[in-house]
Design a protein around this motif. Structure first.
Motif, mmCIF file in Angstrom:
data_model
loop_
_atom_site.group_PDB
_atom_site.id
_atom_site.type_symbol
_atom_site.label_atom_id
_atom_site.label_comp_id
_atom_site.label_asym_id
_atom_site.label_seq_id
_atom_site.Cartn_x
_atom_site.Cartn_y
_atom_site.Cartn_z
ATOM 1 N N GLN A 64 0.799 -1.232 0.000
ATOM 2 C CA GLN A 64 0.000 0.000 0.000
ATOM 3 C C GLN A 64 0.829 1.278 0.000
ATOM 4 O OE1 GLN A 64 -3.288 -0.390 -0.442
ATOM 5 N NE2 GLN A 64 -2.832 -2.582 -0.461
ATOM 6 N N GLU A 65 2.062 1.222 0.485
ATOM 7 C CA GLU A 65 2.852 2.433 0.652
ATOM 8 C C GLU A 65 4.199 2.319 -0.047
ATOM 9 O OE1 GLU A 65 1.797 5.142 2.056
ATOM 10 O OE2 GLU A 65 -0.125 4.305 2.726
ATOM 11 N N PRO A 66 4.748 3.442 -0.516
ATOM 12 C CA PRO A 66 6.106 3.425 -1.061
ATOM 13 C C PRO A 66 7.136 3.336 0.060
ATOM 14 C CG PRO A 66 5.210 5.646 -1.120
ATOM 15 C CD PRO A 66 4.100 4.759 -0.650
ATOM 16 N N HIS A 67 8.312 2.804 -0.271
ATOM 17 C CA HIS A 67 9.396 2.641 0.698
ATOM 18 C C HIS A 67 10.704 3.081 0.050
ATOM 19 C CE1 HIS A 67 6.816 0.339 3.447
ATOM 20 N NE2 HIS A 67 6.293 -0.175 2.350
ATOM 21 N N PRO A 68 11.701 3.486 0.853
ATOM 22 C CA PRO A 68 12.984 3.921 0.286
ATOM 23 C C PRO A 68 13.619 2.838 -0.578
ATOM 24 C CG PRO A 68 12.850 4.493 2.613
ATOM 25 C CD PRO A 68 11.668 3.613 2.324
ATOM 26 N N THR A 90 5.488 -2.139 -4.290
ATOM 27 C CA THR A 90 5.170 -3.350 -5.040
ATOM 28 C C THR A 90 3.721 -3.325 -5.493
ATOM 29 O OG1 THR A 90 4.711 -4.504 -2.971
ATOM 30 C CG2 THR A 90 6.910 -4.769 -3.896
ATOM 31 N N VAL A 91 3.475 -3.990 -6.609
ATOM 32 C CA VAL A 91 2.131 -4.080 -7.186
ATOM 33 C C VAL A 91 1.875 -5.561 -7.494
ATOM 34 C CG1 VAL A 91 0.603 -3.289 -9.022
ATOM 35 C CG2 VAL A 91 2.503 -1.827 -8.274
ATOM 36 N N PRO A 92 0.879 -6.183 -6.877
ATOM 37 C CA PRO A 92 0.652 -7.621 -7.068
ATOM 38 C C PRO A 92 0.371 -7.979 -8.533
ATOM 39 C CG PRO A 92 -0.595 -6.814 -5.185
ATOM 40 C CD PRO A 92 -0.062 -5.604 -5.887
ATOM 41 N N CYS A 93 0.873 -9.143 -8.929
ATOM 42 C CA CYS A 93 0.659 -9.669 -10.279
ATOM 43 C C CYS A 93 -0.311 -10.854 -10.243
ATOM 44 C CB CYS A 93 1.969 -10.155 -10.875
ATOM 45 S SG CYS A 93 3.157 -8.863 -11.249
ATOM 46 N N VAL A 94 -0.976 -11.091 -11.357
ATOM 47 C CA VAL A 94 -1.755 -12.309 -11.567
ATOM 48 C C VAL A 94 -1.183 -12.988 -12.808
ATOM 49 C CG1 VAL A 94 -4.017 -13.305 -12.032
ATOM 50 C CG2 VAL A 94 -3.814 -11.337 -10.496
ATOM 51 N N GLU A 132 3.927 -18.899 -10.051
ATOM 52 C CA GLU A 132 4.420 -17.973 -9.038
ATOM 53 C C GLU A 132 3.994 -16.576 -9.481
ATOM 54 O OE1 GLU A 132 6.694 -16.958 -5.541
ATOM 55 O OE2 GLU A 132 5.736 -18.772 -6.282
ATOM 56 N N HIS A 133 3.130 -15.927 -8.734
ATOM 57 C CA HIS A 133 2.498 -14.713 -9.234
ATOM 58 C C HIS A 133 3.361 -13.454 -9.078
ATOM 59 C CE1 HIS A 133 -1.271 -16.624 -10.355
ATOM 60 N NE2 HIS A 133 -1.083 -17.399 -9.301
ATOM 61 N N GLY A 134 4.192 -13.371 -8.075
ATOM 62 C CA GLY A 134 5.162 -12.292 -7.993
ATOM 63 C C GLY A 134 4.560 -10.906 -7.885
ATOM 64 N N VAL A 135 5.391 -9.917 -8.205
ATOM 65 C CA VAL A 135 4.982 -8.517 -8.100
ATOM 66 C C VAL A 135 5.534 -7.719 -9.272
ATOM 67 C CG1 VAL A 135 4.914 -8.549 -5.559
ATOM 68 C CG2 VAL A 135 7.006 -7.825 -6.732
ATOM 69 N N GLY A 136 4.928 -6.548 -9.465
ATOM 70 C CA GLY A 136 5.537 -5.506 -10.274
ATOM 71 C C GLY A 136 6.082 -4.448 -9.328
ATOM 72 N N TYR A 137 6.791 -3.458 -9.885
ATOM 73 C CA TYR A 137 7.382 -2.400 -9.074
ATOM 74 C C TYR A 137 7.088 -1.035 -9.687
ATOM 75 C CZ TYR A 137 10.160 -6.140 -6.940
ATOM 76 O OH TYR A 137 10.568 -7.280 -6.277
ATOM 77 N N PHE A 138 6.717 -0.100 -8.831
ATOM 78 C CA PHE A 138 6.535 1.286 -9.241
ATOM 79 C C PHE A 138 7.637 2.094 -8.561
ATOM 80 C CE2 PHE A 138 4.241 5.477 -8.661
ATOM 81 C CZ PHE A 138 4.374 5.873 -9.985
ATOM 82 N N MET A 139 8.506 2.718 -9.370
ATOM 83 C CA MET A 139 9.697 3.401 -8.862
ATOM 84 C C MET A 139 9.657 4.885 -9.191
ATOM 85 S SD MET A 139 12.533 0.538 -9.948
ATOM 86 C CE MET A 139 11.550 -0.221 -11.255
ATOM 87 N N PHE A 158 -4.355 0.761 -11.026
ATOM 88 C CA PHE A 158 -3.081 1.287 -10.541
ATOM 89 C C PHE A 158 -2.489 2.298 -11.524
ATOM 90 C CE2 PHE A 158 1.436 1.489 -9.892
ATOM 91 C CZ PHE A 158 1.535 1.593 -8.508
ATOM 92 N N VAL A 159 -2.447 1.956 -12.805
ATOM 93 C CA VAL A 159 -1.830 2.875 -13.763
ATOM 94 C C VAL A 159 -2.696 4.116 -13.971
ATOM 95 C CG1 VAL A 159 -0.486 1.099 -14.918
ATOM 96 C CG2 VAL A 159 -2.743 1.643 -15.784
ATOM 97 N N GLU A 160 -4.006 3.965 -13.878
ATOM 98 C CA GLU A 160 -4.879 5.134 -14.012
ATOM 99 C C GLU A 160 -4.731 6.071 -12.815
ATOM 100 O OE1 GLU A 160 -8.421 3.096 -16.741
ATOM 101 O OE2 GLU A 160 -8.689 3.311 -14.571
#
Length: 259
Positions: free
Chosen positions: A116-120, A128-132, A143-150, A173-175
């Motif tokens: 939910q929150e950004p981190h250093p 992180t952004v959950p993947c399907v 293995e569903h993993g994550v995406g990353y918003f930087m 998320f992107v919107e």
């Protein structure tokens, strides 16, 4: 910011003093197993790394892993692990993958678990952004993993989606966060049974329409279970009026973006 497409999901993000290697699959052509059981059972990857890969890799300072367990060698293979160990590269990953990667002798730097929150992260921040990574019966084995918003000072914001289909959560998320640049899988990968496990042409076009920034397509023409061709995706982008907003880089190609 510069982004270099190496092969498949492997890319290098050049930002400030950092060169971030994403999901290294570094094996030579045909060194890895097939990903289909029936029909034409090609070994992977089906192409070599680009000729400039050694020069590009020599500048890497950090690594970022979206997912790596349950046999997902196309995001971290043995050659990638050997290279990371031999160069003592800091490997940033989710807490879920941290113990798995430490057991393989890597220099692990786990990220925070909170979606939910950004981190250093380095000299900026990350979330992180959950993947399907597929649905139905196939999805149970993935293995569903994550995406990353930087986000980094003075640089474009960047969303690396990880391996995912286009879900309502990804679209929202992107919107909401409006990344300046998004790097998404576009190969339409699928196994012998079941639906696509990453975006294909239709989903990437829909993603690019929802994303206000520039979309880069990868995961193309490198694995035997990814049928989408670069020419077909580029033609679909032009037909959809997305010229300049949906880019399809070649392996070894570097693109530069400004804030």
């Amino acid at each position: 910011m510069k982004i270099t497409q190496l092969r498949n999901a492997t890319a290098i993000i050049d930002v400030g003093d950092h060169r971030i290697l994403v999901d290294p699959m570094l094996a030579p052509k045909r060194a890895l197993p097939p990903l289909r059981m029936f029909g034409r059972r090609e070994r992977n990857p089906i192409v070599e790394l680009p000729e400039n890969s050694a020069t590009l890799l020599a500048a890497v300072t950090d690594c970022l892993i979206t997912h790596c367990q349950k046999g997902h060698f196309d995001h971290l293979d043995r050659a990638g692990k050997r290279w990371l160990r031999s160069h003592a590269i800091a490997v940033h990953c989710t807490p879920h993958d941290a113990a798995y990667l430490r057991q393989r002798g890597l220099n692990v730097v786990p990220l925070a678990a909170d979606h939910q929150e950004p981190h250093p992260f380095l000299n900026g921040q990350i979330r992180t952004v959950p993947c399907v990574h597929g649905t139905g019966a196939v999805g149970l084995f993935m293995e569903h993993g994550v995406g990353y918003f930087m986000q980094f000072p003075g640089e474009p914001s960047l969303y690396v989606s990880g391996d995912t289909i286009l879900t309502p959560a990804v679209r929202r998320f992107v919107e909401q966060h409006r990344p300046d640049v998004a790097l998404v899988p576009a190969g339409g990968a699928r196994f012998d049974l079941g639906h696509e496990i990453i975006m294909g042409v239709h989903d990437v076009i829909a993603f690019a329409r929802a994303c206000s920034g520039i979309t880069l397509a990868n995961h193309l023409e490198a694995l035997s279970h990814c049928p989408v061709q670069r020419t077909a995706l580029a033609a679909a982008a032009a037909s959809a009026g997305l010229h300049g907003r949906l880019l399809v880089p070649a392996d070894g190609e570097t693109l530069e973006f400004t804030a």
